[in-house]
Design a protein around this motif. Structure first.
Motif, PDB file in Angstrom:
ATOM      1  N   TYR A  62       0.943  -1.249   0.399  1.00 56.56           N
ATOM      2  CA  TYR A  62      -0.298   0.116  -0.367  1.00 56.56           C
ATOM      3  C   TYR A  62       0.949   1.215  -0.069  1.00 56.56           C
ATOM      4  N   ALA A  63       2.099   1.406   0.989  1.00 55.73           N
ATOM      5  CA  ALA A  63       3.220   2.382   0.555  1.00 55.73           C
ATOM      6  C   ALA A  63       3.372   3.025  -1.033  1.00 55.73           C
ATOM      7  N   LEU A  64       3.916   1.502  -1.193  1.00 57.44           N
ATOM      8  CA  LEU A  64       4.199   1.332  -3.456  1.00 57.44           C
ATOM      9  C   LEU A  64       2.618   2.667  -3.591  1.00 57.44           C
ATOM     10  N   ILE A  79       9.186   0.304  10.540  1.00 57.56           N
ATOM     11  CA  ILE A  79       7.962  -0.277   9.486  1.00 57.56           C
ATOM     12  C   ILE A  79       7.922   0.999   8.352  1.00 57.56           C
ATOM     13  N   MET A  80       7.828   2.170   8.527  1.00 60.92           N
ATOM     14  CA  MET A  80       7.520   2.708   7.794  1.00 60.92           C
ATOM     15  C   MET A  80       8.973   3.455   7.066  1.00 60.92           C
ATOM     16  N   LYS A 121      16.358   7.240  15.577  1.00 55.68           N
ATOM     17  CA  LYS A 121      14.629   6.919  16.187  1.00 55.68           C
ATOM     18  C   LYS A 121      14.092   7.815  15.747  1.00 55.68           C
ATOM     19  N   HIS A 122      14.552   8.728  14.447  1.00 54.44           N
ATOM     20  CA  HIS A 122      13.865  10.125  13.244  1.00 54.44           C
ATOM     21  C   HIS A 122      13.415   9.247  12.615  1.00 54.44           C
ATOM     22  N   PHE A 123      14.051   8.778  11.394  1.00 55.44           N
ATOM     23  CA  PHE A 123      14.097   8.117  10.013  1.00 55.44           C
ATOM     24  C   PHE A 123      14.212   6.848  10.087  1.00 55.44           C
ATOM     25  N   GLY A 124      14.927   5.912  11.403  1.00 57.86           N
ATOM     26  CA  GLY A 124      14.664   4.684  11.291  1.00 57.86           C
ATOM     27  C   GLY A 124      15.518   4.438  10.931  1.00 57.86           C
ATOM     28  N   ARG A 125      16.273   2.986  10.848  1.00 63.85           N
ATOM     29  CA  ARG A 125      17.324   2.298  10.163  1.00 63.85           C
ATOM     30  C   ARG A 125      17.852   1.995   8.376  1.00 63.85           C
TER      31      ARG A 125
END
Length: 377
Positions: free
Chosen positions: A46-48, A96-97, A125-129
């Motif tokens: 769905y993100a795609l 996940i996001m 922490k803010h943007f994810g790995r």
């Protein structure tokens, strides 16, 4: 008269539930894991579709919407009924996001390097790995790389709960056209790290000046005669400490992992247990409201009686809370000052529009630095 014999009542044993069979519990967990994995795959698909609905855009930064991300994470917190903490669940959903967004293209995020700094922790922490971190040599260079388009965003420290404002960050906003698009609050744990892990071997310590300030009481009590050498970052201090057995550094656990150092003492050594640093996310645009925002403005005023009162009174009249104020010389004219003010609300709110319009008649210049979501845990 003979006493009546006491009645004895038999206690009826309650049936005890049989302990769960380990194999059954594990099988149930495996089933849940399959459901979670399938749902994550659905979310990624769905993100795609969201990306396709937005049409052909130039780069990853065009797909990123911090206000929408903040709304999703607040819903995670609102739904949480335990047993996991809000912070842990936010971290899981953030990753996940981050992974879903990286399907388009990973975001490039500049930070004060090298690897292993608290700034890098704030980026993750803010943007994810899944974001691509760009370690840079200075806060000034972080601003430059974002301005030049080599980084989509930058993360820079702005204040510490114990040591106050990081002045170089505020000074950069005096001349930069970049906007604040987010904030990160990071609990900072300072560790004493060395190659050997033995306190008796330490003759000198490398660290950023802020970390020396945050651990000064512990150092006076435990290592009063050790030489203290200031460096550009804690990661740079760790890099130097790994080359000598009589050296140590102060920094986070991540710096120890990156540079192969051991903890000299197992617990953190900062003077304040609740040691927190606030970071700003800088970019090239102001984003729409998330519903729970903060606005930062820079106001230049002339040196005259009542000038600061004139600046602050419009916000009071329109019911806008001021979270923070900090003054710096403007660098434009002698005895002219710039006031950095953090306000509750978004620049598109009607009350904020009216207050800023009134403020124009009382100031030499107003610069809206950004409107952005308040930090999520």
């Amino acid at each position: 008269m003979a006493a009546k014999p006491k009645k004895t009542t038999k206690k009826i044993a309650k049936p005890t539930a049989a302990p769960p069979v380990l194999a059954d519990v594990r099988a149930h967990i495996d089933g849940i894991d399959r459901q979670i994995q399938a749902l994550i795959a659905d979310r990624a698909a769905y993100a795609l579709q969201v990306g396709k609905a937005k049409g052909k855009l130039a780069a990853a930064v065009d797909y990123y919407r911090p206000e929408r991300e903040a709304q999703v994470l607040r819903m995670v917190v609102d739904r949480n009924e335990g047993p996991l903490s809000d912070e842990l669940l936010v971290h899981v959903f953030r990753e996940i996001m981050s992974a879903c967004l990286a399907q388009q293209e990973p975001l490039k995020v500049g930070f004060l390097g090298p690897e292993g700094t608290f700034s890098q922790q704030a980026v993750m922490k803010h943007f994810g790995r899944s974001a691509h971190g760009l370690p840079l040599a200075s806060i000034e260079e972080v601003f430059q790389e974002v301005e030049n388009g080599n980084a989509d965003f930058g993360v820079v420290p702005v204040e510490n709960s114990g040591q106050g404002t990081i002045q170089v960050t505020l000074d950069m906003f005096l001349t930069s056209n970049l906007k604040i698009c987010g904030e990160v609050e990071l609990r900072v744990h300072q560790y004493l790290l060395s190659r050997t892990g033995r306190i008796e071997d330490i003759e000198r310590i490398y660290s950023h000046p802020q970390s020396f300030a945050q651990t000064s009481a512990w150092l006076r009590a435990n290592l009063p005669k050790v030489e203290k050498i200031a460096v550009s970052s804690n990661a740079e201090g760790a890099r130097r400490a790994r080359n000598a057995e009589d050296a140590a550094s102060i920094g986070g656990e991540s710096a120890g992992h990156v540079y192969g150092l051991k903890k000299v003492v197992m617990s953190p050594i900062q003077d304040e247990a609740d040691n927190t640093t606030r970071f700003l996310v800088i970019g090239r645009s102001i984003f729409p409201t998330s519903g729970h925002d903060r606005t930062s403005v820079l106001v230049f005023i002339h040196d005259k009686p009542g000038a600061l009162f004139d600046v602050l009174s419009p916000f009071a009249r329109h019911g806008i809370s001021m979270n923070r104020i900090e003054s710096r010389p403007s660098h434009h004219a002698k005895w002219e000052y710039g006031f950095f003010i953090d306000l509750a609300g978004h620049v598109d709110d009607e009350a904020m529009k009216k207050a800023l319009a009134e403020l124009k008649s009382h100031s030499a210049q107003i610069k809206v630095l950004g409107s952005y979501p308040v930090a999520v845990p």
